[in-house]
Design an enzyme around this catalytic site. Structure first.
Site, PDB file in Angstrom:
ATOM      1  N   HIS A   1       0.812  -1.215   0.000  1.00 26.08           N
ATOM      2  CA  HIS A   1       0.000   0.000   0.000  1.00 26.08           C
ATOM      3  C   HIS A   1       0.848   1.268   0.000  1.00 26.08           C
ATOM      4  O   HIS A   1       0.353   2.341  -0.308  1.00 26.08           O
ATOM      5  CB  HIS A   1      -0.981   0.003   1.184  1.00 26.08           C
ATOM      6  CG  HIS A   1      -0.362   0.213   2.525  1.00 26.08           C
ATOM      7  ND1 HIS A   1      -0.043  -0.826   3.387  1.00 26.08           N
ATOM      8  CD2 HIS A   1      -0.008   1.345   3.181  1.00 26.08           C
ATOM      9  CE1 HIS A   1       0.463  -0.331   4.505  1.00 26.08           C
ATOM     10  NE2 HIS A   1       0.501   0.990   4.400  1.00 26.08           N
TER      11      HIS A   1
ATOM     12  N   ASP B   1      -0.166  -7.690   0.990  1.00 29.07           N
ATOM     13  CA  ASP B   1       0.297  -6.319   1.218  1.00 29.07           C
ATOM     14  C   ASP B   1       1.818  -6.237   1.297  1.00 29.07           C
ATOM     15  O   ASP B   1       2.387  -5.658   2.221  1.00 29.07           O
ATOM     16  CB  ASP B   1      -0.317  -5.726   2.491  1.00 29.07           C
ATOM     17  CG  ASP B   1      -0.206  -4.195   2.505  1.00 29.07           C
ATOM     18  OD1 ASP B   1      -0.007  -3.613   1.428  1.00 29.07           O
ATOM     19  OD2 ASP B   1      -0.302  -3.604   3.595  1.00 29.07           O
TER      20      ASP B   1
ATOM     21  N   SER C   1       4.930   1.978   7.850  1.00 24.84           N
ATOM     22  CA  SER C   1       4.499   0.868   7.003  1.00 24.84           C
ATOM     23  C   SER C   1       5.619   0.380   6.104  1.00 24.84           C
ATOM     24  O   SER C   1       6.285   1.175   5.426  1.00 24.84           O
ATOM     25  CB  SER C   1       3.308   1.291   6.142  1.00 24.84           C
ATOM     26  OG  SER C   1       2.163   1.463   6.917  1.00 24.84           O
TER      27      SER C   1
END
Length: 340
Positions: A84, A114, A192
């Protein structure tokens, strides 16, 4: 009887003698471990900047620059990050701890897991690959360290413990159901794609999500799931997800074989599932397939089934051309079905 001045002098003397011990106190063994892990691992953590190349003046939300974290996988310049972070971005930059900046290209990606595999053309002398650990052995209470670019602050460290294992996040793909690592190590926007490390400095997870409504609740993807799809990402650029030709739903209260199972409700003609002999339930919509229930899968390759994601992960991990061994209940009869 001593005077107040002499007592005061003695007091200051004792304080002065104690100060060096207080100020110069050596780090504890746990602190020394944290320092050592950070010094070593931070060399392989990168700042990821991802941008969309949109027409001048565009107000499209996708045009904003995204910031995340990644880490060096090998000396070939391959990096791992979260999908993402780079989704729908045409220009990706990776900044190393040395300050050197490189254009990164996407080698492979999986939206389901992901995860994205990037590559930069950088000399080996500036690449410090991180070691991948075994996330199947993690225990609640185990110390973990997160390194990343929280709020754009490069190479920030946070330390915590594993708060829970096997978490499910709303909206995630079936392959990640009941798999997330929960930690109280601070995971903030920008973290992330960064590494979650154990006390040996091994990557045990990829930091992936945070709970914006609560403190000290962050989530990471277990590294053993990422390792299971890495060969496909390197070889094909995507994960291999064959259509085995069956579908169904989870059911509870499965006889003596346990409390959960996956009931097969449809098997496509001439599919791998049909050729293996897997049977679907017979009946029609509204009957609950109760006239003749289908096979109920209770284990795949020896691992018990607790949610649909278990089947998806087993299929991905098996790879091309390998067999899946399905433990099924056909009525009350246990069977083993080999599905290629």
């Amino acid at each position: 009887m001593r005077s107040a001045a002499s007592c005061l002098g003695i007091g200051f003397g004792l304080l002065a003698a104690a100060l060096p011990a207080l100020v110069g106190a050596a780090p504890s063994p746990d602190e020394l471990n944290t320092i050592a892990v950070f010094r070593e691992a931070s060399r392989g953590v990168v700042h990821v900047t991802a941008m969309s190349m949109l027409p001048p003046g565009s107000t499209d939300e996708r045009g904003r620059t995204g910031v995340g974290t990644g880490f060096v996988l090998d000396h070939a310049g391959r990096l791992l990050t979260a999908y993402h972070v780079v989704k729908d971005r045409q220009r990706i930059l990776a900044t190393l701890p040395t300050g050197e900046e490189f254009v990164a290209t996407v080698v492979g990606s999986s939206e389901e897991f992901d995860v994205a595999l990037l590559r930069i053309d950088a000399p080996q002398r500036v690449l410090f690959p991180l070691r991948l650990g075994d996330s199947t052995r993690l225990q609640v209470g185990q110390k973990v360290l997160a390194i990343g670019n929280g709020y754009g602050l490069h190479n920030s460290l946070s330390v915590g413990v594993i708060s829970a294992l096997g978490r499910t996040l709303r909206g995630e793909a079936a392959e990640l159901q009941a798999s997330f690592i929960q930690t109280d190590a601070a995971i903030n926007p920008g973290n992330s794609g960064g590494p979650l490390l154990n006390s040996d400095g091994e990557v045990v997870g990829i930091n992936d999500a945070m709970n914006p409504n609560a403190q000290s609740i962050g989530f990471a993807i277990p590294i053993h799931l990422v390792r299971s799809v890495l060969p496909d990402l390197v070889r094909m650029g995507h994960i291999y997800r064959p259509d085995l030709g069956f579908s169904g739903t989870m059911v509870r209260g499965v006889g003596g074989e346990g409390t959960m199972g996956f009931e097969v409700q449809e098997v496509l003609d001439d599919s791998p599932a049909a050729r293996s002999g897997l049977r679907a339930g017979r009946g029609g919509p509204g009957t609950g397939y109760g006239n003749e229930p289908g096979d109920i899968i209770v284990a795949v390759n020896g691992e018990r089934i607790s949610n649909p994601g278990d089947i998806g992960r087993a299929i991905v991990a098996s790879g091309t051309g390998r067999d899946l061994l399905l433990r099924v209940l056909r009525g009350s009869q246990p069977l083993t079905i080999r599905l290629t």
